[in-house]
Design a protein around this motif. Structure first.
Motif, PDB file in Angstrom:
ATOM      1  N   HIS A  70       0.835  -1.209   0.000  1.00  0.00           N
ATOM      2  CA  HIS A  70       0.000   0.000   0.000  1.00  0.00           C
ATOM      3  C   HIS A  70       0.866   1.253   0.000  1.00  0.00           C
ATOM      4  CE1 HIS A  70      -3.483   2.523   0.850  1.00  0.00           C
ATOM      5  NE2 HIS A  70      -2.756   3.120   1.771  1.00  0.00           N
ATOM      6  N   ARG A  71       1.912   1.241   0.819  1.00  0.00           N
ATOM      7  CA  ARG A  71       2.796   2.420   0.893  1.00  0.00           C
ATOM      8  C   ARG A  71       3.658   2.538  -0.355  1.00  0.00           C
ATOM      9  NH1 ARG A  71       4.270   6.323   0.368  1.00  0.00           N
ATOM     10  NH2 ARG A  71       5.323   7.863   1.668  1.00  0.00           N
ATOM     11  N   ALA A  72       4.089   1.410  -0.905  1.00  0.00           N
ATOM     12  CA  ALA A  72       5.003   1.428  -2.045  1.00  0.00           C
ATOM     13  C   ALA A  72       4.326   1.880  -3.331  1.00  0.00           C
ATOM     14  CB  ALA A  72       5.620   0.048  -2.243  1.00  0.00           C
ATOM     15  N   ARG A  73       3.004   1.824  -3.388  1.00  0.00           N
ATOM     16  CA  ARG A  73       2.309   2.255  -4.603  1.00  0.00           C
ATOM     17  C   ARG A  73       2.475   3.742  -4.867  1.00  0.00           C
ATOM     18  NH1 ARG A  73      -2.370  -1.199  -2.419  1.00  0.00           N
ATOM     19  NH2 ARG A  73      -1.728  -3.278  -3.109  1.00  0.00           N
ATOM     20  N   CYS A  74       2.907   4.465  -3.864  1.00  0.00           N
ATOM     21  CA  CYS A  74       3.159   5.905  -4.034  1.00  0.00           C
ATOM     22  C   CYS A  74       4.655   6.190  -3.992  1.00  0.00           C
ATOM     23  CB  CYS A  74       2.428   6.711  -2.959  1.00  0.00           C
ATOM     24  SG  CYS A  74       0.632   6.604  -3.064  1.00  0.00           S
ATOM     25  N   ALA A  75       5.460   5.235  -4.434  1.00  0.00           N
ATOM     26  CA  ALA A  75       6.913   5.405  -4.490  1.00  0.00           C
ATOM     27  C   ALA A  75       7.414   4.883  -5.833  1.00  0.00           C
ATOM     28  CB  ALA A  75       7.595   4.665  -3.343  1.00  0.00           C
ATOM     29  N   ASP A  76       8.630   5.260  -6.183  1.00  0.00           N
ATOM     30  CA  ASP A  76       9.245   4.812  -7.434  1.00  0.00           C
ATOM     31  C   ASP A  76      10.226   3.672  -7.227  1.00  0.00           C
ATOM     32  OD1 ASP A  76       8.063   6.910  -9.131  1.00  0.00           O
ATOM     33  OD2 ASP A  76       9.347   8.265  -7.976  1.00  0.00           O
ATOM     34  N   ASP A 110      14.946 -12.070   9.247  1.00  0.00           N
ATOM     35  CA  ASP A 110      14.181 -13.170   8.658  1.00  0.00           C
ATOM     36  C   ASP A 110      12.671 -12.963   8.745  1.00  0.00           C
ATOM     37  OD1 ASP A 110      16.508 -14.505   8.001  1.00  0.00           O
ATOM     38  OD2 ASP A 110      16.558 -15.675   9.857  1.00  0.00           O
ATOM     39  N   ASN A 111      12.220 -12.155   9.692  1.00  0.00           N
ATOM     40  CA  ASN A 111      10.786 -11.916   9.842  1.00  0.00           C
ATOM     41  C   ASN A 111      10.255 -10.900   8.836  1.00  0.00           C
ATOM     42  OD1 ASN A 111      10.222 -13.664  12.081  1.00  0.00           O
ATOM     43  ND2 ASN A 111      11.247 -12.199  13.413  1.00  0.00           N
ATOM     44  N   LEU A 112      11.099  -9.948   8.431  1.00  0.00           N
ATOM     45  CA  LEU A 112      10.641  -8.852   7.596  1.00  0.00           C
ATOM     46  C   LEU A 112      11.092  -8.928   6.140  1.00  0.00           C
ATOM     47  CD1 LEU A 112      11.061  -5.759   9.969  1.00  0.00           C
ATOM     48  CD2 LEU A 112       8.954  -6.962   9.357  1.00  0.00           C
ATOM     49  N   ARG A 113      12.236  -9.548   5.877  1.00  0.00           N
ATOM     50  CA  ARG A 113      12.839  -9.482   4.539  1.00  0.00           C
ATOM     51  C   ARG A 113      11.872  -9.928   3.434  1.00  0.00           C
ATOM     52  NH1 ARG A 113      16.656 -12.560   5.567  1.00  0.00           N
ATOM     53  NH2 ARG A 113      15.629 -14.493   4.922  1.00  0.00           N
ATOM     54  N   THR A 114      11.367 -11.148   3.522  1.00  0.00           N
ATOM     55  CA  THR A 114      10.523 -11.673   2.448  1.00  0.00           C
ATOM     56  C   THR A 114       9.201 -10.927   2.303  1.00  0.00           C
ATOM     57  OG1 THR A 114      11.544 -13.865   2.542  1.00  0.00           O
ATOM     58  CG2 THR A 114       9.353 -13.726   1.566  1.00  0.00           C
ATOM     59  N   PRO A 115       8.458 -10.661   3.403  1.00  0.00           N
ATOM     60  CA  PRO A 115       7.203  -9.917   3.207  1.00  0.00           C
ATOM     61  C   PRO A 115       7.399  -8.507   2.664  1.00  0.00           C
ATOM     62  CG  PRO A 115       7.631 -10.290   5.547  1.00  0.00           C
ATOM     63  CD  PRO A 115       8.591 -11.138   4.792  1.00  0.00           C
ATOM     64  N   VAL A 116       8.518  -7.865   2.998  1.00  0.00           N
ATOM     65  CA  VAL A 116       8.773  -6.536   2.447  1.00  0.00           C
ATOM     66  C   VAL A 116       9.045  -6.636   0.946  1.00  0.00           C
ATOM     67  CG1 VAL A 116      10.387  -4.588   2.425  1.00  0.00           C
ATOM     68  CG2 VAL A 116       9.557  -5.496   4.600  1.00  0.00           C
ATOM     69  N   LEU A 121       7.509  -5.769  -4.629  1.00  0.00           N
ATOM     70  CA  LEU A 121       7.602  -6.346  -5.970  1.00  0.00           C
ATOM     71  C   LEU A 121       6.273  -6.875  -6.500  1.00  0.00           C
ATOM     72  CD1 LEU A 121      10.945  -8.325  -5.585  1.00  0.00           C
ATOM     73  CD2 LEU A 121      10.592  -6.305  -7.017  1.00  0.00           C
ATOM     74  N   TYR A 122       5.437  -7.403  -5.622  1.00  0.00           N
ATOM     75  CA  TYR A 122       4.220  -8.061  -6.081  1.00  0.00           C
ATOM     76  C   TYR A 122       2.953  -7.278  -5.754  1.00  0.00           C
ATOM     77  CZ  TYR A 122       7.040 -12.097  -7.239  1.00  0.00           C
ATOM     78  OH  TYR A 122       7.975 -12.912  -7.805  1.00  0.00           O
ATOM     79  N   GLN A 123       2.871  -6.727  -4.543  1.00  0.00           N
ATOM     80  CA  GLN A 123       1.673  -5.961  -4.184  1.00  0.00           C
ATOM     81  C   GLN A 123       1.664  -4.600  -4.870  1.00  0.00           C
ATOM     82  OE1 GLN A 123      -0.871  -7.002  -2.426  1.00  0.00           O
ATOM     83  NE2 GLN A 123      -0.156  -8.771  -1.281  1.00  0.00           N
ATOM     84  N   PRO A 157      25.107  -4.130  -5.293  1.00  0.00           N
ATOM     85  CA  PRO A 157      23.690  -3.769  -5.369  1.00  0.00           C
ATOM     86  C   PRO A 157      22.972  -4.482  -6.505  1.00  0.00           C
ATOM     87  CG  PRO A 157      24.995  -1.816  -4.911  1.00  0.00           C
ATOM     88  CD  PRO A 157      25.967  -2.929  -5.213  1.00  0.00           C
ATOM     89  N   VAL A 158      21.747  -4.934  -6.206  1.00  0.00           N
ATOM     90  CA  VAL A 158      20.915  -5.626  -7.180  1.00  0.00           C
ATOM     91  C   VAL A 158      19.602  -4.854  -7.351  1.00  0.00           C
ATOM     92  CG1 VAL A 158      19.691  -7.759  -7.749  1.00  0.00           C
ATOM     93  CG2 VAL A 158      21.894  -7.868  -6.572  1.00  0.00           C
ATOM     94  N   PHE A 159      19.316  -4.472  -8.586  1.00  0.00           N
ATOM     95  CA  PHE A 159      18.071  -3.781  -8.936  1.00  0.00           C
ATOM     96  C   PHE A 159      17.128  -4.833  -9.490  1.00  0.00           C
ATOM     97  CE2 PHE A 159      15.186  -1.637 -11.777  1.00  0.00           C
ATOM     98  CZ  PHE A 159      14.929  -0.388 -11.225  1.00  0.00           C
ATOM     99  N   MET A 160      15.967  -5.008  -8.832  1.00  0.00           N
ATOM    100  CA  MET A 160      15.024  -6.039  -9.229  1.00  0.00           C
ATOM    101  C   MET A 160      13.656  -5.444  -9.531  1.00  0.00           C
ATOM    102  SD  MET A 160      15.741  -9.136  -6.555  1.00  0.00           S
ATOM    103  CE  MET A 160      15.475  -8.083  -5.128  1.00  0.00           C
ATOM    104  N   ALA A 161      12.966  -6.034 -10.492  1.00  0.00           N
ATOM    105  CA  ALA A 161      11.596  -5.608 -10.800  1.00  0.00           C
ATOM    106  C   ALA A 161      10.828  -6.800 -11.315  1.00  0.00           C
ATOM    107  CB  ALA A 161      11.585  -4.468 -11.825  1.00  0.00           C
ATOM    108  N   ARG A 162       9.504  -6.668 -11.251  1.00  0.00           N
ATOM    109  CA  ARG A 162       8.640  -7.750 -11.760  1.00  0.00           C
ATOM    110  C   ARG A 162       7.436  -7.114 -12.436  1.00  0.00           C
ATOM    111  NH1 ARG A 162       7.305 -13.101 -11.373  1.00  0.00           N
ATOM    112  NH2 ARG A 162       5.086 -13.598 -11.398  1.00  0.00           N
TER     113      ARG A 162
END
Length: 277
Positions: A103-109, A121-127, A132-134, A272-277
């Motif tokens: 929700h927050r990332a939809r207003c970011a580049d 380990d608790n935050l990495r994957t859901p973030v 990338l997906y939401q 650094p790795v730049f990723m997109a989907r």
């Protein structure tokens, strides 16, 4: 063009990732949005529910107060930088982190993920899922000891002709156009069966050239090693200071498992790795 950078940090994280995000936003002359996350403790299940619930509610209130304090600490740190910035906090169950980030990332580049978050380990994957997906915005993954930049000089693009790789290239165009050298790396490439494309990678090289990108195509034999290892080795050989790849994976209900190349690049990144989907 990057005008808003999102930084996601845990309530108990150090300022390391935040400082990296500040440097990136300053370089890009962009607004910095910071999201501070705190994971709520699950409600207890006990035969002494009344006693346990009282303790649980007290713990929740302490956690919420700590989150409020951390948000104020971040605001104070950002005030000194004089950057355009905003800070928000979320106290929520782990299962809802990806949606909150999305929700927050939809207003970011761009979402920047530093080594502190990467080690959580608790935050990495859901973030990552949230960005990338939401929200479907790119992520810049910054490993320990490296500095983020939106002005890389030498970039390695992992290319297989797929939709994810295409998406990553399109999102990275502003970075690629400013680079001195771009290598399009194809591991064990194959020509099209219809024979219309003799040289794999020629089409994306021509496309990038029309955008003013100085790109060369490198067709690499895997030699039996994983694709991610071949890309990392070639990144060293070409003195790249950033890798651009598509984020591969699949979803089932609310669970997402990143594909092998993506998972390996994240877990063993040394630049650094730049990723997109």
């Amino acid at each position: 063009m990057i005008k808003t950078v999102l930084s996601v940090i845990g309530v108990d994280h150090s300022d390391g990732d935040l400082i990296l995000a500040i440097e990136l936003a300053r370089e890009a002359e962009a607004h910095l949005a910071v999201l501070v996350l705190a994971i709520s403790a699950p409600p207890p299940a006990s035969e002494y529910a009344a006693v346990v619930n009282a303790a649980w509610l007290e713990e929740r209130q302490e956690d919420i107060e700590r989150l409020r304090e951390r948000v104020e600490e971040v605001k104070a740190l950002l005030a000194v930088t004089q950057l355009s910035a905003d800070v928000g906090g979320e106290y929520l169950d782990r299962a809802w982190i990806d949606e909150a980030v999305g929700h927050r990332a939809r207003c970011a580049d761009l979402t920047v993920i530093g080594p502190v978050l990467a080690a959580d380990d608790n935050l990495r994957t859901p973030v990552l899922k949230g960005a990338l997906y939401q929200a479907q915005i790119p992520v810049l993954f910054v490993p320990d000891g490296k500095r983020p930049t939106v002005r890389p000089k030498r970039v390695l693009v992992g290319w297989d002709g797929g939709l994810e790789a295409s998406r990553a290239v399109h999102e990275a165009l502003p970075l690629l156009a400013g680079a001195e050298e771009v290598h399009i790396a194809m591991v064990d490439p194959r020509g099209r069966e219809d024979g219309l494309q003799i040289e794999p990678g020629a089409d994306i090289a021509a496309y990038l050239a029309r955008h003013g990108v100085k790109a060369v195509v490198d067709r690499l034999p895997s030699g039996g090693q994983p694709v991610a290892d071949a890309l990392r080795t070639h990144a060293v050989d070409t003195a790249a200071d950033m890798i651009v790849i598509g984020a591969y994976g699949h979803s089932r209900l609310r669970d997402l498992i990143f594909g092998g190349v993506t998972r390996s690049m994240i877990g063993n990144a040394d630049l650094p790795v730049f990723m997109a989907r």
